[in-house]
Design a protein around this motif. Structure first.
Motif, PDB file in Angstrom:
ATOM      1  N   GLU A   1      10.150 -16.404   9.720  1.00 49.91           N
ATOM      2  CA  GLU A   1       9.223 -17.520   9.904  1.00 49.91           C
ATOM      3  C   GLU A   1       9.701 -18.453  11.015  1.00 49.91           C
ATOM      4  OE1 GLU A   1       5.996 -20.097   9.501  1.00 49.91           O
ATOM      5  OE2 GLU A   1       6.314 -18.000   8.978  1.00 49.91           O
TER       6      GLU A   1
ATOM      7  N   ARG B   1       8.882 -16.971  14.307  1.00 48.39           N
ATOM      8  CA  ARG B   1       7.436 -17.045  14.549  1.00 48.39           C
ATOM      9  C   ARG B   1       7.056 -18.439  15.038  1.00 48.39           C
ATOM     10  NH1 ARG B   1       2.729 -18.620  12.483  1.00 48.39           N
ATOM     11  NH2 ARG B   1       3.767 -19.779  10.799  1.00 48.39           N
ATOM     12  N   GLN B   2       7.593 -19.467  14.368  1.00 47.89           N
ATOM     13  CA  GLN B   2       7.286 -20.835  14.762  1.00 47.89           C
ATOM     14  C   GLN B   2       7.838 -21.143  16.158  1.00 47.89           C
ATOM     15  OE1 GLN B   2       8.459 -23.778  11.887  1.00 47.89           O
ATOM     16  NE2 GLN B   2       7.615 -22.640  10.159  1.00 47.89           N
TER      17      GLN B   2
ATOM     18  N   LEU C   1       5.637 -19.716  18.853  1.00 49.47           N
ATOM     19  CA  LEU C   1       4.442 -20.523  19.055  1.00 49.47           C
ATOM     20  C   LEU C   1       4.762 -21.790  19.854  1.00 49.47           C
ATOM     21  CD1 LEU C   1       2.778 -20.252  15.508  1.00 49.47           C
ATOM     22  CD2 LEU C   1       2.020 -19.137  17.629  1.00 49.47           C
ATOM     23  N   TRP C   2       5.898 -22.403  19.550  1.00 46.10           N
ATOM     24  CA  TRP C   2       6.309 -23.609  20.271  1.00 46.10           C
ATOM     25  C   TRP C   2       6.522 -23.293  21.749  1.00 46.10           C
ATOM     26  CZ3 TRP C   2       9.922 -25.613  23.470  1.00 46.10           C
ATOM     27  CH2 TRP C   2      10.009 -26.998  23.552  1.00 46.10           C
TER      28      TRP C   2
ATOM     29  N   ALA D   1      10.243 -26.029  16.987  1.00 45.41           N
ATOM     30  CA  ALA D   1       9.866 -25.505  15.680  1.00 45.41           C
ATOM     31  C   ALA D   1      10.635 -24.232  15.384  1.00 45.41           C
ATOM     32  CB  ALA D   1       8.361 -25.232  15.643  1.00 45.41           C
ATOM     33  N   GLY D   2      11.289 -24.208  14.234  1.00 44.22           N
ATOM     34  CA  GLY D   2      12.045 -23.037  13.818  1.00 44.22           C
ATOM     35  C   GLY D   2      13.482 -23.029  14.271  1.00 44.22           C
TER      36      GLY D   2
END
Length: 524
Positions: A47, A50-51, A54-55, A140-141
């Motif tokens: 996860e 994945r984040q 996207l960031w 993120a992440g």
């Protein structure tokens, strides 16, 4: 995940991110990464990547862009690795301990879309971030990371659906002079080695491996990090090496796998263990690679840990593994083992003709571990990998009847003295057998009449009475033929070394030439 058999290539994931996706589904709560009390399960790692992907996309990173990460081993670095894989960006992992000049040279050559720095784990990374005008972001992440400005003038590389063609990582080799040399490794290159390394070590999800070898180096990336995670095991990350930290991890984290370079084990031999017996641990597999292993170090390490010290051989251009000793066939010599499943080798003379078994020759390799090429250097790529896919390693080896390979030395390091061939590894082994020698490095130096001199650099154990250079010459006298004995032995407080612990012989060769110049033309 499948073991590396004849059909392993058909079963490998398409991208590196497929490793964590697989285990996030099959064992979501199993611990993937651990560092300083912080853990990420496979589900959380999947996860987080994945984040982060996207960031990065929202920040402006595109498929085919180079994503440069200046770091030392940390969880955020692994998150960004899998995030880059998800979005088909090329990861350019750079060790934060490189100089500003070296980091800038890599950035200039790779032309990254953006540079990220893990300043929270590394003061050196923070210094590079400040110099690069990076600002702190909550990625993120990945957490708090210093992020440089977006480079709008860089162009993305073509994206390929096949993992055979799509580049996953651009790795810059250490110890080079002049322009940096970027090795393009595809997803298939790295996944093949991850699967093979996992299989040869017999890894299972119950294993706990120590990750101190820099992930910025192909050994730490492919064999240690990806190989461990491919098996669904736990990787205990360490930003820097220290004997005390290794011992603490062996004791408290109950490590089962320990991989390092020979210099790491040399330091462990010097460590004061007090009342604790290092042979009383959960370790089941210890391994040395990255540079030649001498017999004395192997013997003493095995005596200390009560286990076989396994050995192997590879190079950045082969992702890196070429051969490795097997758990079910431990060796008492310093063979680098047999060729890993799925690749081919040839051992040839200087005319490219295959030599007889037992005869030394230059090693050529072909298989799914061979790099795609050197970035922006088609000429060098063509000189290194021929049209049939054979990569010339530049290393001299011999293969015994049982298939075991023995590394003799690099063809470029060969010293020709009085018409005889001198391989540095043989001289180093004789020096390292001295009880006061921690490690040594032998280089050639231009002499008179086109002849070469053998020059040895030696690092001594500070806990022992330091022998003079003359005592080391006397030690070598009955152990080496006259033409192999060094003309000069130089005592060093510490060897110049890369972040992996690999001795930088290029710097020693320059020092050897400087010493000769000073001897010929002393200052008044």
């Amino acid at each position: 995940m499948s073991a590396p058999t004849d059909i392993v290539l058909d079963r490998l994931p398409a991208r590196l991110s497929g490793i964590v996706e697989h285990w996030a589904q099959d064992a979501p709560q199993a611990v993937a990464l651990s560092q300083d009390g912080v853990t990420l399960s496979y589900s959380q790692l999947n996860e987080a990547s994945r984040q982060a992907a996207l960031w990065l996309r929202d920040y402006g990173v595109r498929p085919g862009d180079r994503l440069m990460v200046v770091a030392e081993n940390c969880i955020a670095q692994l998150v960004l690795l899998f995030a880059a894989a998800r979005m088909d960006a090329w990861l350019v992992n750079v060790n934060a301990r490189l100089s500003a000049r070296e980091v800038d040279a890599i950035a200039q050559h790779s032309q990254p879309r953006v540079v990220l720095y893990t300043g929270h784990i590394s003061a050196e990374a923070m210094a590079h971030a400040e110099r690069g005008g990076a600002e702190l972001h909550e990625v993120a992440g990945a957490g708090l990371v210093q992020v440089g400005p977006l480079h709008t003038d860089c162009e993305p590389e073509p994206v390929h659906a096949s993992g055979n063609e799509q580049v996953a990582a651009l790795i810059y080799t250490t110890g080079t002079t002049g322009q940096p040399k970027g090795v393009m490794l595809t997803h298939r290159n790295l996944l093949f080695i991850a699967a093979t390394s996992s299989h040869v070590r017999g890894l299972t999800p119950a294993d706990r491996a120590y990750g101190v070898l820099p992930v910025t180096h192909v050994f730490g990336l492919a064999s240690v990090a990806l190989g461990t995670l491919y098996a669904g095991a736990t990787l205990y990350l360490a930003a820097r090496y220290s004997p005390s930290a290794v011992v603490r991890a062996i004791q408290h984290d109950e490590l089962t796998i320990l991989q390092g370079v020979p210099a790491m084990y040399a330091r462990l031999l010097e460590y004061d263990y007090g009342d604790w017996d290092p042979s009383n641990s959960s370790l089941r597999f210890i391994y040395a690679g990255g540079s030649p292993l001498d017999p004395t170090l192997k013997h003493e390490t095995e005596r200390l840990f009560g286990r076989t010290l396994h050995n192997g051989y590879g190079m950045t251009e082969t992702s890196p593994t070429i051969s490795q000793t097997r758990i079910d066939a431990p060796r008492t010599d310093t063979s680098v083992g047999s060729v890993i499943p799925g690749i081919e080798i040839r051992i040839v003379d200087d005319q490219g003709v295959t030599v007889q078994r037992g005869e030394p020759g230059e090693l050529w390799v072909r298989g799914p571990n061979v790099m795609k090429g050197y970035y922006h250097d088609d000429k060098l790529t063509a000189l290194t990998v021929n049209p049939e896919g054979w990569l010339n390693t530049g290393d001299i080896v011999r293969q015994e009847a049982d298939g075991a390979l023995f590394l003799i030395g690099r063809s470029k390091e060969l010293i020709i003295r009085s018409g005889f061939n001198v391989y540095p590894i043989e001289v180093e082994a004789a020096l390292n057998a001295h009880p006061a020698v921690v490690q040594s490095a032998v280089v050639g130096r231009d002499g008179t009449d086109g002849n070469e001199e053998v020059i040895a650099f030696v690092e001594l154990d500070p806990a022992q009475d330091a022998p003079a250079a003359q005592a080391l010459h006397e030690w070598l006298h009955p152990r080496l033929s006259p033409y192999k004995r060094p003309s000069q032995i130089v005592i060093m407080q510490a060897m110049p070394a890369a972040a992996t612990g690999k001795i930088l012989k290029g710097q020693l060769k320059q020092l050897a030439q400087q010493l000769r110049k000073e001897a010929l033309h002393p200052e008044p």
